[in-house]
Motif scaffolding. Structure first.
Motif, PDB file in Angstrom:
ATOM      1  N   THR A   1       0.870  -1.527  -0.311  1.00  0.00           N
ATOM      2  CA  THR A   1       0.049   0.142   0.071  1.00  0.00           C
ATOM      3  C   THR A   1       0.184   1.045   0.005  1.00  0.00           C
ATOM      4  OG1 THR A   1      -0.164   0.065   2.406  1.00  0.00           O
ATOM      5  CG2 THR A   1      -1.785  -1.522   1.127  1.00  0.00           C
TER       6      THR A   1
ATOM      7  N   PRO B   1       1.505   5.991  -1.701  1.00  0.00           N
ATOM      8  CA  PRO B   1       0.520   6.448  -2.489  1.00  0.00           C
ATOM      9  C   PRO B   1       0.977   6.136  -4.005  1.00  0.00           C
ATOM     10  CG  PRO B   1       2.189   7.773  -1.268  1.00  0.00           C
ATOM     11  CD  PRO B   1       2.062   5.961  -0.470  1.00  0.00           C
ATOM     12  N   ASP B   2      -0.125   6.966  -4.507  1.00  0.00           N
ATOM     13  CA  ASP B   2      -0.159   6.473  -6.670  1.00  0.00           C
ATOM     14  C   ASP B   2       1.460   7.382  -6.630  1.00  0.00           C
ATOM     15  OD1 ASP B   2      -0.141   4.938  -8.824  1.00  0.00           O
ATOM     16  OD2 ASP B   2      -2.075   6.488  -8.832  1.00  0.00           O
TER      17      ASP B   2
ATOM     18  N   THR C   1      -8.579   4.775  -2.879  1.00  0.00           N
ATOM     19  CA  THR C   1      -9.079   5.812  -2.514  1.00  0.00           C
ATOM     20  C   THR C   1      -8.232   6.569  -2.633  1.00  0.00           C
ATOM     21  OG1 THR C   1     -10.156   5.550  -0.654  1.00  0.00           O
ATOM     22  CG2 THR C   1      -7.790   5.212  -0.125  1.00  0.00           C
ATOM     23  N   PHE C   2      -9.365   8.135  -1.800  1.00  0.00           N
ATOM     24  CA  PHE C   2      -8.654   9.062  -1.749  1.00  0.00           C
ATOM     25  C   PHE C   2      -8.999   9.785  -0.368  1.00  0.00           C
ATOM     26  CE2 PHE C   2      -9.369  13.876  -2.504  1.00  0.00           C
ATOM     27  CZ  PHE C   2      -7.820  14.042  -2.895  1.00  0.00           C
ATOM     28  N   ASN C   3      -7.451  10.102  -0.505  1.00  0.00           N
ATOM     29  CA  ASN C   3      -7.392  10.021   1.774  1.00  0.00           C
ATOM     30  C   ASN C   3      -7.587  11.587   1.620  1.00  0.00           C
ATOM     31  OD1 ASN C   3      -5.304  11.718   0.954  1.00  0.00           O
ATOM     32  ND2 ASN C   3      -4.283  10.147   2.465  1.00  0.00           N
ATOM     33  N   GLY C   4      -7.982  12.728   0.974  1.00  0.00           N
ATOM     34  CA  GLY C   4      -8.268  14.307   1.216  1.00  0.00           C
ATOM     35  C   GLY C   4      -7.343  14.831   0.382  1.00  0.00           C
ATOM     36  N   GLU C   5      -6.106  14.560   0.369  1.00  0.00           N
ATOM     37  CA  GLU C   5      -5.047  14.517   0.247  1.00  0.00           C
ATOM     38  C   GLU C   5      -3.713  14.315  -1.574  1.00  0.00           C
ATOM     39  OE1 GLU C   5      -1.937  15.564   2.576  1.00  0.00           O
ATOM     40  OE2 GLU C   5      -3.799  15.705   4.347  1.00  0.00           O
ATOM     41  N   ARG C   6      -4.104  12.748  -1.076  1.00  0.00           N
ATOM     42  CA  ARG C   6      -3.775  12.312  -2.611  1.00  0.00           C
ATOM     43  C   ARG C   6      -4.836  10.443  -2.723  1.00  0.00           C
ATOM     44  NH1 ARG C   6       2.268  10.474  -0.229  1.00  0.00           N
ATOM     45  NH2 ARG C   6       1.898  12.601   0.886  1.00  0.00           N
ATOM     46  N   VAL C   7      -4.036  10.087  -4.142  1.00  0.00           N
ATOM     47  CA  VAL C   7      -4.580   8.932  -3.742  1.00  0.00           C
ATOM     48  C   VAL C   7      -3.895   7.559  -3.137  1.00  0.00           C
ATOM     49  CG1 VAL C   7      -4.938   6.948  -5.779  1.00  0.00           C
ATOM     50  CG2 VAL C   7      -5.558   9.558  -6.279  1.00  0.00           C
ATOM     51  N   ILE C   8      -4.363   7.089  -2.696  1.00  0.00           N
ATOM     52  CA  ILE C   8      -3.434   5.675  -1.826  1.00  0.00           C
ATOM     53  C   ILE C   8      -3.927   4.449  -2.380  1.00  0.00           C
ATOM     54  CG2 ILE C   8      -3.754   4.517   0.191  1.00  0.00           C
ATOM     55  CD1 ILE C   8      -2.019   7.685   0.168  1.00  0.00           C
TER      56      ILE C   8
END
Length: 69
Positions: free
Chosen positions: A19, A21-22, A47-54
């Motif tokens: 897992t 950041p993308d 998923t998006f954590n509000g700051e970046r795609v994970i």
């Protein structure tokens, strides 16, 4: 590339879930696991954590998929 044996090298587990950041670093980690002999298990998740795609990608040692572990 390491050939498939009953167990992964260096005491690594037969199932891994990577897992992070993308980004290029994540892609390199998945590529390194594939080069060791792991195979992709299922589709990647994002998923998006509000700051970046994970992203997440499951990997499985090949002998498990064929029932030889």
């Amino acid at each position: 590339m390491t050939s498939a044996t009953n167990m992964p090298p260096d005491g690594l587990p037969i199932y891994r879930l990577l897992t992070g950041p993308d980004d290029a670093s994540f892609c390199h980690r998945v590529s390194e696991a594939l080069a060791l002999g792991y195979t992709l298990y299922g589709s990647p998740a994002a998923t998006f954590n509000g700051e970046r795609v994970i992203v997440a990608q499951a990997l499985l040692w090949p002998s498990v998929q064929t029932g030889k572990a």
